[in-house]
Write a protein that holds these residues in place. Structure first.
Motif, PDB file in Angstrom:
ATOM      1  N   VAL C  63     -29.588 -23.655  -2.443  1.00 30.03           N
ATOM      2  CA  VAL C  63     -28.778 -22.349  -2.252  1.00 30.03           C
ATOM      3  C   VAL C  63     -29.463 -21.652  -1.150  1.00 30.03           C
ATOM      4  N   PRO C  64     -29.077 -21.973   0.243  1.00 22.81           N
ATOM      5  CA  PRO C  64     -30.039 -21.366   1.360  1.00 22.81           C
ATOM      6  C   PRO C  64     -29.501 -20.044   1.680  1.00 22.81           C
ATOM      7  N   ARG C  65     -28.405 -19.673   1.122  1.00 20.13           N
ATOM      8  CA  ARG C  65     -27.680 -18.151   1.601  1.00 20.13           C
ATOM      9  C   ARG C  65     -26.854 -17.442   0.496  1.00 20.13           C
ATOM     10  N   GLY C  66     -27.032 -16.085   0.298  1.00 20.44           N
ATOM     11  CA  GLY C  66     -25.920 -15.641  -0.626  1.00 20.44           C
ATOM     12  C   GLY C  66     -26.467 -15.057  -1.674  1.00 20.44           C
ATOM     13  N   THR C  67     -25.708 -14.318  -2.259  1.00 18.71           N
ATOM     14  CA  THR C  67     -25.998 -13.775  -3.629  1.00 18.71           C
ATOM     15  C   THR C  67     -25.142 -13.644  -4.481  1.00 18.71           C
ATOM     16  N   ILE C  68     -25.589 -13.721  -6.047  1.00 22.06           N
ATOM     17  CA  ILE C  68     -24.562 -13.742  -6.984  1.00 22.06           C
ATOM     18  C   ILE C  68     -24.971 -12.731  -8.062  1.00 22.06           C
ATOM     19  N   ARG C  69     -24.317 -11.685  -8.029  1.00 26.28           N
ATOM     20  CA  ARG C  69     -24.727 -10.637  -8.748  1.00 26.28           C
ATOM     21  C   ARG C  69     -24.042 -10.426 -10.132  1.00 26.28           C
ATOM     22  N   PHE C  70     -24.545 -10.631 -11.302  1.00 19.02           N
ATOM     23  CA  PHE C  70     -23.899 -10.743 -12.804  1.00 19.02           C
ATOM     24  C   PHE C  70     -24.330  -9.239 -13.384  1.00 19.02           C
TER      25      PHE C  70
END
Lengths: 573, 307, 356, 332
Positions: C63-70
């Motif tokens: 996963v080179p980029r980005g965010t997952i907020r839970f």
């Protein structure tokens, strides 16, 4: 498949040889039957054909295979190379022992020459067996005289020594027998091997280890007399052989005989000097040539606690006379009768005078308890099996050691019998079956065994170990047995004494002793070993290796060489 | 030595199909191009083949010749420029024996491999293709072969017939086709349902033609796989039999050398130069078979493939 | 407040042919109790997106980029241990091919009990009781607990997997093609179970499928993915009434819709593009019957087209007219860009190539 | 279903018996048709014709071959294997005496090998593609390729002759007597003797389970239920051991049952190197000494173990894998 073909070859060969041997003197005059074209060519040469004999046929020399018996194999290889130097067409054929024995023993006209060996056994400490059995004409058909040696004088001499009870007179006869063999050369002798044994001197006191002539330190006397240095009192020795049976009526494997000797007493024992001496007998008295009075020791007991009686003694000598113990039968065959004189004395009556009676019978027959064996033998008499197949759960004898355990292919354990008149110093006697000699040596080094009773390996390795470890003692003893090349006196070209002598000259005894035996052997010249100092003829023709001498002997006998260097029979043969 | 372990492949996996000759040849090349280990294996064999062919030129002595000097045997010589690996206790050159031993190993290895692969392939093809009682009979035979202990049979055969390397090959041929046969049979069962076989049948091709032209190419890599493993088994078996003393006394093999060393107390002498090289040679040549086998396996069963 | 916020997420696979961006700049918000359906053809990155949310990705993925907020926590920044603790308790997943997701050598009940004890911290007795409850909840008999997976029918296995997913009371349920391998009647039954449970348990659900009828049945909002991107996002009602992306139009045409039964189904010609070398401009352009020159050069951004409705298309303004055209099967046969690949590109999963 | 299990088992056992019968028959004629008198090594040349005949009678060699064969089969059914030429005692007693030793050695080495192999296989599969895996596989292939007797010789040289840590031969120290098999199995001495031969065998044997386990694991790790396990948040260890390994283990366990059979026959070499008093050594000796009844008996016993283990392996597979019902087996 190939094996079948191979076994046919000697038959054909023998057939051809047989024919040519049967052929009358006219054979060379007639057309050269079967003669190769080269022979015909040779006849066109400068020399007139009539003066040249036929080509000496191809010779096959048998030996065991390299892996099983490297000494025999390598010696044979050397001799074969030398024989080729004489202008002979020789082939070395190695085969497993079973095949070799099958050919030599059962097909007595189908082989020419073979490497062979006679092993030393305690009973062979008396020269009688070798002197009579190996060369007497009566054993030529089926017995030990497999080379088919025929000599009337020898027959007389060998039997005369057997009948003589006078030692000096007997010695003269045995010397004469050796002379005849040395001159007639049915065997080309190679060597008396030296048996290397070793033991741990930090376990056994060296002065209690007995070196028996011709047998070595592995003998009954050592087993009974060896005295422990410290607490370790188990006499632990190795054997590469498996233990076949522990049976007083069955002569089984070599290792087994050591066990039987210790469990069962005998009336006499062959002493360390090679001469029989009373053992279970208090005295042995020759009343005349055929009557022997034997007095039993007092107070002997079987391992089950019962006393040893005169009845047991009589039973022990009668049992082998039945068909139940075929291997012991020959040792009692000349006993005409056994008679109880009193509670401790028996009289043996022989059917004819027999000088070897003490060694071959009194010192051979195991004393067995009647109360145990009588019912067993009665039962076996009704069956196909004989006593040889019978294995007692716990063998009972009266000897210096008692049976404890027998784990086939592992070990046999005996324990000292403190009640015995010659109670052993050791507490137990343990025979370990160790198939690999190198493991045996390793175990001697770390003390797992303390007596190396068998060393099939390179003696120099053992020497090296003994040199490096002061607590390992090496004792090498010249054997009664010997190695030799047997030449089949029945078939050409070995039916000619001169030819056999020539072969004897090309056996490089010294080189074989030095290189193959690594010095652990003595060059041999007779069927009576130098180990038997008293009986060995000190001054026999030596046949030291010499190609020239061999050629000379052949030339004198009329053999010739053609221009291709091939050996030819004397003209007219 | 268990023989069943020849295959390292879970039986459940179905091999990748191959059809057509061109694809077949290409696949074999692919084995060596893609798999470095297989290439190493092939190189090892190539090396031993060269040594075996050039043995008379490489070996300074004849393998059984007793080397003497002035009537003295040069026995137990340590390694030196004259004897690269020293001499045996009977004065034979160990290096020369090692060189000539490669001949025996390759002879036994390749002939056994050919025999095993050939018999196994034919049995598998016939059983799988014809089915019915032929199949039943052949597979019962395979069951029986699976019930015969391998090394004991070799020993008995060699002892009863005659100690020759050909009897070792014979014993292998008698028993080891079973693995190959079974695997190839099941592969034939799947292949024969494929469209191209049906097509061939419709176009009127005979049984033999279908078997050998259409089905055989797709199962041949499997034969090669089992063949290359059989090379190793044969070499190991010959060595074991020789070591137990049932070998051909006239044939110098690596097993023979080790047996000779074992019974001549090479261990006590610390003669590692005698013990180690023959074992290494056996190991290398057997390993080469495994390497090549793995190469085929990874092509045949791509899920096992590593990059 | 969204329970899940995905921002500009990129997931890449290293393959022998090159790097594949299976998810390429996806942003999504999921509110509590929202039932989001993610649709698209296979190979569009739906499954990768789903797996990225719990970080269960193949070994060659990154996963080179980005965010997952839970619930406010960045899942991509968690340690392995933390994300593991989160899985199933907070986020449960019903995987694709859940037919094979049960371990064949253990009894189904044992697997349910295992997750309840190991992950749920129950003792065996309580776990067993809970397992019976869960089975009842999904309509399975409690005797079935003692059977092996191979003794189950497809529908039963699916129910069992759902029961497992609900075992620890997760707040987010990810379901990947939950009914795909089932026959229509069973599909319907399972979806009924789904709907019932969604309501009863107040779950947040992300459901991934290629079958838009499923979405219509159980979801309240929809995200359409194409070639690693979200191309349209809307509530279910507006999405079916007024789709704003030609791909959405195509999808609707290609599936029988329970709400609007149609006589004829129309397939979209061609296949999704090879993501090693994605087409310039709009990724759907090569297959789009409405593509104009602009579409081939410039990549449209996701833009609002209505309340809570976004789409990524240059021609959203003309959509009314285009919808009418799209209903005509002829339209879809005249695809302008002919670069559409003839063969489907290999899926990155099959190509999986473990690299140390 | 229950019925079909019985039918299957009966059929499978019948098949095993058939295999044994063929093996026995083959063996019988192989030995009898070998050229030469079978007793040649045991007839002393000095024996009279009568004595020779008596010996032939004793071993039943005077009868026609077909009768001998029937007698042999008849005896076999009653558990008799004839009399050894060499020991002159019943073969069955001789072989049963050493069979336990062979089985101890076999089971010990197999347990060690499979223990190491399974764990190693899991490890290598888990670390797939790593240098560890590369090295592990290479090492395993090396040990699988090295002749056992050679490995044994090297272990002997180092650990018995040079370091003196372990005995070089046999199964017990001299003069050790055990009251029972149990005493023997619980004695330190026995296990000390076991170390080197068992290590030699295990070094060789661990290759199969290791490589098998590794490839099975690689297979299983791709399965959906493993991915499911990840989704469920199970630890890698739990996944590897309880989920993947459990499934990958099935073929390995079957292989182990087969392995017992193969090893009993294959131990021959190692038993000879280490002087282990087992069946293999007895077989080799019997063959070398032309003791045909004993050789036949030992061979037969090895074949029995093998066939039994093949049978057990088949049945085990069905028992362990719930997917394979008896019905499926019956078809097989």
């Amino acid at each position: 498949m190939r094996r079948r073909v191979l076994s046919i070859l000697p038959v054909l060969l023998a057939l051809v040889l047989g024919l040519s041997a049967c052929a009358p003197a006219s054979a060379p005059a007639s057309a050269p039957q079967g003669a190769a074209p080269e022979a015909a060519k040779a006849e066109q040469g400068a020399e007139p054909a009539a003066e040249m004999g036929e080509l000496v046929p191809q010779i096959v020399v048998l030996s065991n295979v390299q892996a099983a018996d490297p000494i025999e194999f390598e010696s044979t290889r050397l001799v074969v190379e030398n024989m080729k130097q004489l202008g002979l067409d020789v082939e070395h054929r190695a085969m497993p022992w079973e095949q070799q024995a099958d050919l030599v023993w059962y097909n007595r006209t189908e082989w020419q020459m073979t490497a062979w060996r006679m092993v030393g056994r305690p009973e062979r400490l008396d020269p009688d067996e070798f002197v009579v059995n190996l060369f007497h004409s009566s054993t030529a058909e089926k017995g030990y005289n497999f080379v088919g040696f025929q000599n009337d004088r020898y027959d007389q001499v060998s039997l005369a020594q057997r009948a003589t009870t006078d030692r000096e007179e007997r010695r003269q006869l045995i010397w004469e027998a050796q002379e005849i063999i040395a001159n007639e050369v049915p065997y080309a002798f190679v060597a008396y091997p030296q048996l290397p044994f070793a033991y741990r001197s930090d376990v056994w006191k060296p002065d209690t280890i007995v070196d028996a002539k011709g047998i070595g330190i592995k003998n009954f006397w050592t087993f009974v007399q060896a005295e422990p240095v410290g607490d370790q009192a188990d006499f632990i020795l190795n054997t590469g052989d498996v233990v076949q049976a522990i049976n007083p009526l069955f002569i089984s494997g070599a290792a087994d005989s050591w066990i039987t000797e210790l469990i069962w007493d005998r009336l006499m024992r062959v002493g360390p000097d090679g001469l029989p001496q009373p053992w279970a007998a208090e005295s042995v008295e020759w009343e005349d040539n055929t009557n022997v009075l034997v007095t039993l020791r007092e107070g002997m007991k079987w391992h089950d606690g019962r006393p040893v009686t005169v009845e047991d003694v009589i039973f022990s000598f009668q049992a082998p006379a039945t068909d139940e113990a075929p291997m012991y039968k020959p040792f009692v065959s000349k006993i005409a009768g056994i008679e109880k004189v009193d509670e401790r004395t028996v009289r043996f009556t022989l059917s004819e005078p027999w000088a070897a009676f003490e060694v071959a019978s009194l010192a051979k027959i195991n004393l067995i308890p009647k109360h145990i064996w009588e019912p067993i033998l009665a039962d076996l008499a009704t069956k196909e099996e004989n006593a040889e197949s019978y294995q007692e759960e716990t063998p009972i004898g009266s000897g210096p050691f008692r049976f404890v355990a027998f784990k086939p292919s592992e070990e046999v354990i005996l324990e000292a019998n403190p009640e015995h008149f010659a109670a052993p110093k050791a507490s137990r006697w343990i025979l370990r079956i160790i198939p690999n000699v190198e493991s045996a040596l390793g175990q001697l080094r770390n003390g797992e065994i303390n007596f190396l009773s068998e060393w099939e390996g390179d003696p120099t390795v053992l020497q090296g170990v003994a040199d490096a470890d002061p607590s390992i003692e090496l004792v090498a003893t010249t054997e009664v047995g010997f190695r030799f090349f047997a030449m089949n006196n029945r078939v050409a070209p070995f039916d000619d004494t001169a030819f056999r002598q020539a072969v004897a000259y090309v056996v490089p005894k010294q080189a074989i002793v030095q290189n193959i035996f690594k010095g652990f052997a003595v060059p041999a010249d007779s069927h009576v070993s130098v180990a038997l100092e008293f009986w060995h003829h000190p001054d026999l023709p030596q046949y030291d290796f010499s190609l020239e001498k061999a050629r000379e002997v052949l030339a004198q006998a009329g053999y010739t060489w053609d221009e291709e260097g091939r050996l030819r029979y004397p003209a007219g043969r | 030595m268990s023989v069943q372990s020849a295959s390292l492949t879970p039986a459940a996996q179905e091999p990748r199909p191959v059809s057509g000759l061109a694809q077949f040849v290409q696949m074999n090349l692919e084995v060596f191009r893609r798999d470095r280990m297989a290439l190493v294996g092939a190189c090892i064999y190539l090396f031993f083949v060269l040594v075996a062919l050039l043995a008379p030129w490489i070996a300074p002595y004849s393998p059984l010749e007793v080397i003497q000097e002035n009537g003295i045997w040069l026995a137990n010589e340590p390694p030196s420029p004259r004897f690269y690996l020293g001499t045996t206790n009977l004065g034979r050159d160990i290096f020369s024996q090692l060189v000539y031993g490669s001949r025996t190993a390759l002879l036994v290895g390749f002939s056994a491999a050919v025999a095993v692969a050939l018999i196994g392939t034919v049995v598998g093809l016939v059983a799988g293709y014809y089915g019915g009682w032929v199949d039943t009979l052949l597979m019962r035979l395979a069951d029986i072969a699976f019930g015969v202990p391998f090394l004991p049979l070799v020993i008995v055969l060699v002892a009863l017939l005659e100690p020759s390397i050909w009897n070792i090959v014979l014993a292998m041929a008698l028993l080891l086709w079973r693995d190959t046969g079974r695997v190839i049979r099941s592969q034939v069962l799947t292949v024969k349902e494929r469209a191209f076989v049906a097509a061939a049948r419709i176009s009127g091709a005979g049984d033999l033609r279908i078997l050998f032209l259409h089905i055989a190419p797709s199962i041949l890599p499997l034969s090669f796989l089992y063949g290359s493993l059989a090379i190793g088994w044969a070499i190991l078996t010959e060595a074991s039999v020789s070591f137990l003393g049932f070998g051909d006394p006239d044939v110098v093999s690596w097993g023979f050398m080790l047996q000779d060393a074992f019974v001549s107390q090479a261990m006590s002498r610390g003669a590692y130069y005698w013990i180690v090289p023959p074992g290494l040679c056996i190991m290398l040549s057997v390993m080469a078979g495994f390497f090549i086998g793995r190469g085929y396996e990874e092509i045949l069963f791509p899920r096992l493939r590593r990059s | 407040m969204a329970i899940l916020e995905i921002r500009d997420l990129v997931v890449a696979y290293r393959t022998q042919r090159g790097v594949v961006h299976a998810v390429d700049g996806v942003s999504l918000d999921v509110a509590p109790a929202q039932h989001l359906g993610v649709i698209g053809e296979s190979g569009c990155g739906k499954t990768t997106l789903l797996r990225a949310m719990v970080r269960v990705l193949p070994r060659n993925a990154s996963v080179p980029r980005g965010t997952i907020r839970f619930k406010g926590r960045d899942l991509l920044a968690l340690s392995d241990r933390e994300i593991r603790a989160l899985r199933w308790r907070e986020i449960a997943t019903i995987p694709q091919a859940s037919m094979d997701s049960l371990n064949p050598v253990y009894r189904v009940g044992a697997q349910l009990v295992e997750v309840l004890t190991v992950r749920g911290g129950l003792d065996r007795g309580a776990a067993r009781r809970r397992a019976v409850e869960l089975f009842q909840m999904v309509g399975l008999e409690s005797q079935a607990l003692d059977r092996y997976p191979h003794e189950f029918s497809g529908g039963m296995k699916q129910r069992a997997v759902i029961a497992m997913a609900l075992a620890l009371g997760p707040s987010l349920l990810l379901a990947d093609e939950p009914v795909t391998a089932l026959d229509v009647i069973v599909q319907h039954q399972i979806l009924e179970v789904f709907k019932r449970l969604e309501q009863e348990l107040d779950l947040t659900v992300i459901l991934v499928t290629h079958d838009i009828s499923v979405v219509a049945q159980v979801c309240d909002s929809v995200a359409v993915m194409y070639a690693g991107r979200v191309v349209e996002q809307a509530g279910t009602q507006p999405f079916f009434r007024t789709p704003y992306h030609p791909y959405s139009l195509g999808l609707q045409n290609a599936f029988p819709n329970l709400a609007q039964p149609r006589a004829e189904l129309i397939a979209i010609e061609g296949y999704p593009p090879d993501l090693v070398t994605p087409p310039p401009g709009c990724r759907f352009a090569p297959r789009c019957p409405f593509a104009v020159d602009l579409c081939h050069t410039q990549d449209p951004a996701l833009g609002a087209v209505g309340p809570g409705h976004q789409a990524a298309c240059h021609r959203t303004q003309e959509m009314e007219a285009l919808r009418a055209q799209a209903a005509d099967p002829e339209t879809w046969l005249q695809v302008s860009g002919m670069e559409a690949p003839l063969r489907p590109p290999a899926s990155p999963h099959v190509q999986e190539d473990p690299v140390p | 279903m229950q019925r079909s299990v019985v039918v299957y088992l009966v059929g499978r056992i019948a098949q095993s018996l058939l295999v044994l019968w063929v093996v026995v028959t083959f063996l019988f004629f192989l030995f009898r048709l070998a050229p030469g008198n079978p007793l040649v090594a045991y007839i002393d040349p000095t024996f009279t014709e009568e004595q020779q005949q008596a010996l032939m009678r004793q071993f039943g060699l005077d009868k026609p071959l077909s009768v001998q064969y029937l007698v042999y089969l008849g005896n076999l059914v009653q558990g008799e294997l004839g009399d050894s030429f060499f020991y002159r005692s019943p073969v069955i007693e001789l072989v049963m005496e050493v069979l336990p030793n062979t089985l101890y050695l076999t089971f010990t080495s197999l347990l060690v090998a499979y223990g190491v192999g399974v764990v190693g296989g899991i490890l290598l599969a888990w670390r797939r593609g790593s240098r560890l895996e590369q090295m592990g596989v290479t090492f395993t292939l090396m040990t699988r390729s090295a002749p056992e007797f050679w490995v044994g010789m090297i272990l002997l040289t180092v650990f018995a002759f040079n370091l003196g840590w372990f005995p070089s031969s046999g199964a017990t120290s001299p003069g050790t007597l055990y009251a029972s098999e149990w005493d023997k199995l619980t004695s330190w001495d026995f296990w000390r003797h076991m170390v080197l031969p068992a290590t030699t065998l295990a070094l060789y044997l661990h290759g199969l389970p290791l490589l098998l386990m590794r490839s099975n694991m690689l297979e299983v790790l791709d399965e959906d239920y493993i991915t499911m396990g990840r989704f469920m948040g199970y630890s890698e260890l739990r996944l590897m051991v309880r989920h993947a390994a459990r499934n990958a283990l099935l073929p390995v366990i079957t292989a182990m049952a087969l392995g017992v059979g193969y090893s009993v026959g294959g131990n021959v070499v190692v038993e000879n190197v280490f002087g282990w008093p087992g069946l293999g050594r007895m077989l080799v000796r019997a063959v070398a000494a032309s003791d045909y009844p004993l050789a036949q008996g030992a061979f037969f016993l090895i074949a029995v173990v093998m066939v039994t283990m093949n049978l057990i392996a088949d049945v085990l597979y069905g028992v362990l894998d719930p997917r394979i019902g008896a019905g499926q087996q019956a078809q097989h």
